[in-house]
Motif scaffolding. Structure first.
Motif, PDB file in Angstrom:
ATOM      1  N   LEU A 106      -3.350   2.565 -12.736  1.00 29.75           N
ATOM      2  CA  LEU A 106      -3.735   3.945 -13.056  1.00 29.75           C
ATOM      3  C   LEU A 106      -2.612   4.690 -13.766  1.00 29.75           C
ATOM      4  N   VAL A 107      -1.371   4.415 -13.360  1.00 30.24           N
ATOM      5  CA  VAL A 107      -0.229   5.072 -14.008  1.00 30.24           C
ATOM      6  C   VAL A 107      -0.129   4.648 -15.473  1.00 30.24           C
ATOM      7  N   PHE A 145      -4.039   3.408  -0.639  1.00 28.21           N
ATOM      8  CA  PHE A 145      -4.251   2.859  -1.979  1.00 28.21           C
ATOM      9  C   PHE A 145      -3.276   1.713  -2.237  1.00 28.21           C
ATOM     10  N   LYS A 146      -3.766   0.698  -2.949  1.00 27.52           N
ATOM     11  CA  LYS A 146      -2.924  -0.427  -3.323  1.00 27.52           C
ATOM     12  C   LYS A 146      -1.910  -0.002  -4.384  1.00 27.52           C
ATOM     13  N   VAL A 147      -0.738  -0.620  -4.300  1.00 28.97           N
ATOM     14  CA  VAL A 147       0.293  -0.342  -5.308  1.00 28.97           C
ATOM     15  C   VAL A 147      -0.160  -0.851  -6.671  1.00 28.97           C
ATOM     16  N   ASP A 181      -3.258  -0.936  -7.841  1.00 33.41           N
ATOM     17  CA  ASP A 181      -4.199   0.028  -8.426  1.00 33.41           C
ATOM     18  C   ASP A 181      -3.463   1.258  -8.929  1.00 33.41           C
ATOM     19  N   ILE A 182      -2.488   1.703  -8.159  1.00 33.27           N
ATOM     20  CA  ILE A 182      -1.722   2.870  -8.597  1.00 33.27           C
ATOM     21  C   ILE A 182      -0.956   2.553  -9.876  1.00 33.27           C
ATOM     22  N   SER A 183      -0.399   1.328  -9.975  1.00 35.02           N
ATOM     23  CA  SER A 183       0.338   0.951 -11.185  1.00 35.02           C
ATOM     24  C   SER A 183      -0.588   0.914 -12.398  1.00 35.02           C
ATOM     25  N   TYR A 241       0.846  -1.200   0.000  1.00 37.20           N
ATOM     26  CA  TYR A 241       0.000   0.000   0.000  1.00 37.20           C
ATOM     27  C   TYR A 241       0.873   1.238   0.000  1.00 37.20           C
TER      28      TYR A 241
END
Length: 476
Positions: free
Chosen positions: A283-284, A275-277, A279-281, A271
């Motif tokens: 989204l990126v 936010f989860k990593v 989900d962030i990945s 996290y």
């Protein structure tokens, strides 16, 4: 203090209070009017300041709107001139060849026309000879008969040859006329292309005239141009907002396609904040795709969000466009692979849950549905390219939002000015009402005061009358 307060009856305190209020009437009135005047003038000053700010904001909105409209008109005019220039270059480059071909075809047609002209046969001298022979008196002479028979045979042969020559000449003329048809059709096609080009140029010229009229009105800063640009900005704002909302929906679908496999790749227990990593990945990746799409559109000069890119050299800009496109293609391929991985993971989850419920369910639900997999892979590959076109509504949204925000800010400033003016007037009226209420509370002392003043006035009038009467009597 309490003892003093309790030592006197309430009615006496009431009378003392009325007397105190009556004696303090004038300074209380002055204090109420002063406070009301202070707040009234303060609010009026605030309203005037807000109105002045609203006026400056209106002026700024007008300048921004006219500048945006002028820039858009210049861009449209520039593009129309580019199109006309390209059309003229394309057609004028072919004009010498077209002119030469038309001249050659017209020359060939003219030669064929001249050759196809019908030449009248020359009058034959045989008719005169036949007439002279026919007038010979000895028609029953066998020698003359033989001669006439020989002449008749020769005439028949000559007539057949002349008829054959005439038919051959007519056939040649018909062949020449037939050979003229392709040339005529080619000329008609060439003239049709020229007419189409001229019509296109005329239409472009009319479009340029419309843009130029609009541009002149913008330069003159007319009210009509401002109203037209405001209406256009509002329309562009709502349309671009609607398209961006659709794009956001597409981005969310794209996010759900790759979120699950990204969890398997980067782990679902890491996290960053809340936010989860994974989900962030995901989204990126989507944001990078949108950014590459913006660069592609910018390099193609479809949008002008980054003036630095538009100012680059054409060769460097082309290289940058291809680099962004290749990176976008790579990310689209990665997304297609992640979509395939997501379907495999879902099938494995279904198989595991089916095994937990029973072997029969495991048999019926085991296996990958290729149609679903192909659809998800297709969506994962196409959505990044579809999000590329977000740059167009995004540019319109940013350009129109300045005008919309300015209009809304001016509206709220005008509303605030009106509210401040109403509040100032209400405070002024409230002060006058408080004075009246104060007088109502001490109406009895005021009534006594009025009676006393009236009595003193009447007494003064009586004394004046008596003094005048005595002066008249002494004078008489």
């Amino acid at each position: 203090m309490t003892e003093i307060f309790q030592s006197l009856p309430p009615w006496l305190w009431f009378i003392l209070g009325l007397i105190a209020l009556f004696l303090a009437r004038k300074p209380v009135h002055q204090g109420i009017y002063a406070l009301a005047r202070f707040f009234h003038y303060s609010l009026r000053l605030g309203a005037n300041a807000v109105a002045a700010a609203e006026g400056r904001l209106q002026l700024r909105n007008r300048e921004v709107l006219l500048a945006a409209g002028r820039e858009a008109a210049e861009r449209h005019i520039e593009r129309e001139f580019d199109r006309i220039e390209n059309a003229m270059k394309k057609e004028l480059a072919q004009y010498p060849a077209l002119h030469r071909r038309l001249c050659e075809q017209l020359t060939a047609i003219d030669e064929d026309y001249v050759r196809s002209a019908e030449v009248p046969p020359e009058p034959s001298n045989w008719s005169k000879a036949i007439k002279a022979v026919a007038e010979i008196p000895a028609k029953h002479d066998p020698v003359v008969g033989d001669v006439l028979e020989t002449i008749h045979g020769s005439m028949r042969k000559a007539e057949a040859k002349a008829l054959e020559a005439y038919r051959e000449s007519a056939r040649e003329r018909h062949q020449l006329l037939k050979r003229m048809m392709p040339a005529w059709r080619s000329i008609l096609n060439s003239l049709g292309k020229v007419n189409k080009t001229v019509t296109s140029v005329q239409q472009r010229a009319r479009v340029v005239d419309g843009h130029m009229e609009r541009y002149e009105e913008i330069l003159q800063s007319s009210d009509r141009a401002q109203r037209m640009l405001s209406s256009s900005s509002l329309s562009q704002f709502f349309i671009s907002a609607f398209v961006l909302a659709i794009a956001v929906g597409g981005a969310l679908i794209n996010f759900h396609l790759i979120a699950r496999p990204m969890t398997e790749m980067v782990g679902g227990t890491s996290y960053i904040g809340n936010f989860k990593v994974a989900d962030i990945s995901a989204l990126v990746i989507i944001l990078v795709e949108i950014t590459m799409g913006l660069f592609v559109m910018e390099c193609l000069r479809i949008t002008r969000l980054f003036p630095v890119i538009s100012a680059l050299h054409d060769k460097l800009r082309t290289r940058m466009m291809w680099a962004a496109f290749i990176l976008l293609l790579f990310l689209a391929a990665v997304e297609a692979g992640l979509a395939f991985m997501r379907e495999v993971l879902m099938q494995e989850d279904l198989a595991v849950s089916a095994q937990l419920r029973g072997a029969e369910m495991a048999v019926t639900t085991g296996g990958v549905y290729w149609i679903t997999t192909a659809a998800q892979m297709g969506m994962g590959f196409i959505l990044p390219f579809a999000l590329t076109f977000v740059a167009i509504p995004l540019e319109n949204f940013i350009a129109s939002s300045r005008t919309v925000i300015g209009i809304l800010a001016a509206f709220f400033l005008r509303l605030l000015s009106v509210v401040l003016r109403l509040a100032g007037t209400a405070i002024w009226r409230t002060g006058a009402m408080l004075v009246r209420i104060y007088d109502i509370v001490i109406f009895f002392p005021l009534w006594l005061e009025a009676r006393f003043l009236r009595w003193r006035e009447q007494a003064a009038q009586k004394a004046e009358t008596a003094k005048s009467t005595s002066e008249l009597e002494q004078a008489s």
